[in-house]
Design an enzyme around this catalytic site. Structure first.
Site: not given
Length: 753
Positions: A361, A468, A504, A602, A625-626, A636, A673
């Protein structure tokens, strides 16, 4: 030998200073190995040399004076090869070098092992013997293990300046973590201690022992009153069995043993919070090891009581300062958004945290606010960092402590250049995101926070590529209700209307926990997360879908995105719930339009299910990213392997190209994204692959737009063709840097080493 090793490590870790730790270590190792000499050499990266820093057996006047270039002498050879060297007659080795100051002509045998931390050479540990002796395998294993343990201690010391490299003025040190928010900052380290964290209490010597004892008794009294009041408030709402827990707490606080033990530690020279933390941790460790279930459960009670008492002790010792320097770099064990909010925005220049991840967060908030952030600095000790001058590089995940004048001057120049570039690019942010030869590349923004400036962004983007929804869930103490969610989603949809907003559904798990819905797993990234959680809890997903649908009435700009999809059955089940939500609302007299639905690509398995997925959804969104993490099998957020995480890995680029080609063949829009979209060179590659839109954090928009407006689409296609023929990530990075230089766009790229 294992018992000896454990005892030596315990003593070294318990030493008050690094000098004491090194002295203890060489003496204990010499005794344990029954040898004549034990020495430690520190590696100076700037000079590429090793300096004798501590010895027992050689002449002490040689300390700090014997300097060996990398590769020279036996010690230099150990460092250069990064492997042990075991010699029965060292003086006959061609690499042997004699220093008169050491007196080592008396010693024949030699065993040296390198000290390495996260692939970086820190020094060499050496033992020597007068008579010829071939150290056996057990000896070598012991010394290798000691060197591995010492690596962490040395890394601490270098980072805090507790160990000054002899050849470096000011003892500059560099520490690495996970780059969580880009940018650079210079300032003063402000160490934040989280309230009531028993594991983050620094060791301090009390000025007034009686005062510390009085503080302790007052804190225990306040805790007893607090528990009594809580029990009275809950008496009518919980069962007698649950209420009995409060009696247990009172009984524990009433026992003199705990308070007496803490007071004894205070009298021995520890301040009250540190003494309390030590005693509570010891009791907890003991109780957790016993076989009795009842006693094991009491460990949690002791821990909770300790935290409650500590919270009252810390009332007089605030975890955050009352005033902040103008250039505060916030440093903490685990920085929360609440801590972030306590610092005046104009004074907050950067964030550094021992824990945390790039998707936590606080990282999300930092990126939205444009604050350079580095997380996951696991080996960074905090108590001695307060007030130290630091340079923070959020592009490469680096923190320089007590930087040398040359490094300070370099970063001052880089920061000035970055600020000038931001001002230069500002004037074209309302211009179209199109290449010189007319190819339009829609740029979207990732949102989810109140800090996102809707009014400013609206004219500069093609919509919201990722909202998000978990962020509102993360900042409350319970699942937000349907009305609360509807209000939040309506604000987002109305604010960006008529632009599309991709929402999402709740994506928790992995490294994104809710405080009121913890997920404890051995391997969370491969566990219960994303759609796996919400499909198992349809009551949560249904409330969210109903709120989204109600928020979209008369706006029709809602797009729903399902995360962490592994197979088509999950999509079918999610779509059934969406249709049920529409039907339920219709029965309540609320007519809504079915939104367009997409899935996140992902999980690598979805790369091979594009045809089946295309029959069910309207669009695809790649979470790079994932996808990078899963494709490369790299966490990561783990600093030990984060250097292997590379969004420009040839395997990932190949997968992205295949996805873009499949989406084109299936006539479905496909966006990306992840962080790769916010990299100017990466954005050019994605555009050439055929992605229909790119979504990024707002601070990345100016540089990406500038790159797209200056590079013809045909040149981007040629660049992609060249890159796809390369074999390694390093080659890809080098080639991209070269081409960006040719196009005079290197100023858009992060600073180089």
């Amino acid at each position: 030998m294992l018992e000896v090793l454990r005892r030596v490590i315990q003593e070294v870790n318990g030493a008050r200073t690094l000098d004491a730790a090194l002295s203890t270590m060489v003496r204990r190792i010499r005794k344990a190995m029954q040898t004549d000499v034990c020495s430690f050499y520190l590696y100076d990266k700037e000079l590429e040399s090793l300096v004798l820093m501590e010895t027992i057996g050689l002449r002490t006047q040689a300390v700090g004076r014997v300097v060996l270039p990398l590769g020279e002498g036996l010690v230099g050879l150990v460092a250069k090869r990064s492997e042990p060297l075991n010699l029965e007659d060292a003086q006959t080795h061609p690499q042997f070098r004699y220093f008169e100051a050491t007196g080592e002509e008396r010693y024949s045998s030699f065993l040296g092992v390198p000290i390495i931390h996260q692939r970086h050479m820190l020094g060499v540990l050496v033992v020597q013997q007068a008579e010829k002796r071939r150290y056996d395998d057990e000896d070598e294993a012991f010394l290798v293990t000691m060197a591995a343990q010492l690596a962490g201690v040395l890394a601490h010391a270098l980072a805090t300046g507790n160990l000054l490299r002899p050849a470096l003025a000011g003892g500059q040190a560099m520490f690495k973590g996970v780059a969580a928010s880009p940018g650079m900052a210079m300032g003063e380290a402000v160490v934040i201690t989280p309230p009531a964290d028993l594991n983050s209490v620094p060791d301090l010597i009390p000025r007034d022992q009686d005062y510390e004892v009085a503080r302790l008794k007052e804190a225990i009294g306040k805790t007893r009153n607090e528990i009594r009041a809580a029990a009275e408030r809950l008496a009518s709402r919980i069962s007698a069995q649950e209420l009995a827990l409060f009696d247990v707490y009172q009984q524990m606080l009433g026992e003199a043993a705990l308070a007496d033990e803490v007071e004894k530690r205070i009298r021995e020279g520890q301040w009250a919070p540190g003494a309390l933390a030590d005693v509570v941790r010891r009791h907890v460790q003991y109780l957790e090891r016993v076989d009795d279930n009842y006693l094991r459960e009491r460990a949690a009670d002791i821990r909770d009581l300790g935290r409650r008492v500590l919270a009252h002790l810390q009332e007089d010792t605030p975890s955050t300062p009352e005033t902040y320097p103008d250039n505060a770099i916030l440093v903490g064990d685990e920085i929360s958004v609440a801590m972030l909010g306590e610092v005046p925005r104009e004074k907050l220049k950067g964030l550094v945290s021992v824990r945390g991840s790039s998707t936590s967060h606080v990282a999300i908030v930092a990126r939205a606010m444009g604050i350079p952030t580095v997380l996951g600095m696991m080996d960074l000790p905090l108590p001695r960092l307060g007030g130290a001058p630091v340079v923070l590089d959020g592009h490469r995940g680096r923190l320089f402590v007590r930087p040398a004048p040359e490094l300070t001057a370099r970063y001052e120049s880089l920061i000035a250049e970055e600020e000038a570039l931001s001002e230069l690019l500002e004037h074209e942010q309302d211009l179209p995101s199109a290449t010189p030869d007319g190819h339009t590349m829609p740029l979207m923004v990732n949102t989810g926070l109140a800090v996102d400036a809707t009014a400013l962004l609206k004219s500069r983007i093609g919509g919201v590529g990722l909202y998000r929804t978990e962020v509102p869930f993360m900042i409350t103490e319970r699942f937000p209700g349907e009305k609360e969610q509807t209000k939040l989603y309506r604000e987002q949809l109305e604010g960006f209307a008529p632009l599309p907003v991709v929402m999402r559904t709740l994506d928790i798990g992995g490294d994104k926990d809710l405080p009121y819905f913890p997920i404890e797993e051995a391997n969370p990234f491969l566990g219960w997360r994303g759609m796996r959680v919400t499909l198992d809890h349809p009551e949560v997903l249904m409330v969210q879908l109903r709120a989204m649908l109600k928020a979209s009435i008369d706006l029709d700009n809602l797009y729903v995105l399902f995360p962490m999809i592994t197979n088509v059955e999950e999509v079918d089940e999610a779509l059934r719930l969406l249709d049920r939500a529409i039907l339920e609302l219709g029965e309540e007299g609320i007519t809504v339009v079915r939104p367009k639905v997409g899935v996140m690509i992902e999980v690598p398995a979805t790369i091979y299910q594009m045809d089946a997925l295309a029959k069910r959804v309207d669009f695809f969104s790649v979470g790079s990213n994932d996808l990078t993490q899963y494709l490369l099998a790299v966490d990561r957020n783990n600093p030990r392997v984060s250097s292997l995480y590379d969004a420009l890995h040839p395997a990932l680029l190949g997968a992205l190209l295949e996805l873009a080609n499949d989406a084109t063949r299936l006539d479905k829009p496909i966006s990306l994204c992840g962080e790769l979209a916010g990299d100017p060179a990466g954005a050019l590659l994605l555009m050439a692959m055929g992605f229909t839109s790119l979504s990024m954090n707002a601070p990345s928009l100016p540089k990406v737009r500038a790159a797209i407006r200056r590079v013809p689409f045909s040149d981007a296609e040629q660049l992609l063709k060249e890159v796809m023929e390369l074999d390694t990530p390093a080659q890809v990075h080098t080639h991209l840097e070269g081409r960006m230089d040719e196009w005079q766009l290197s100023h858009l790229m992060p600073p180089r080493d």
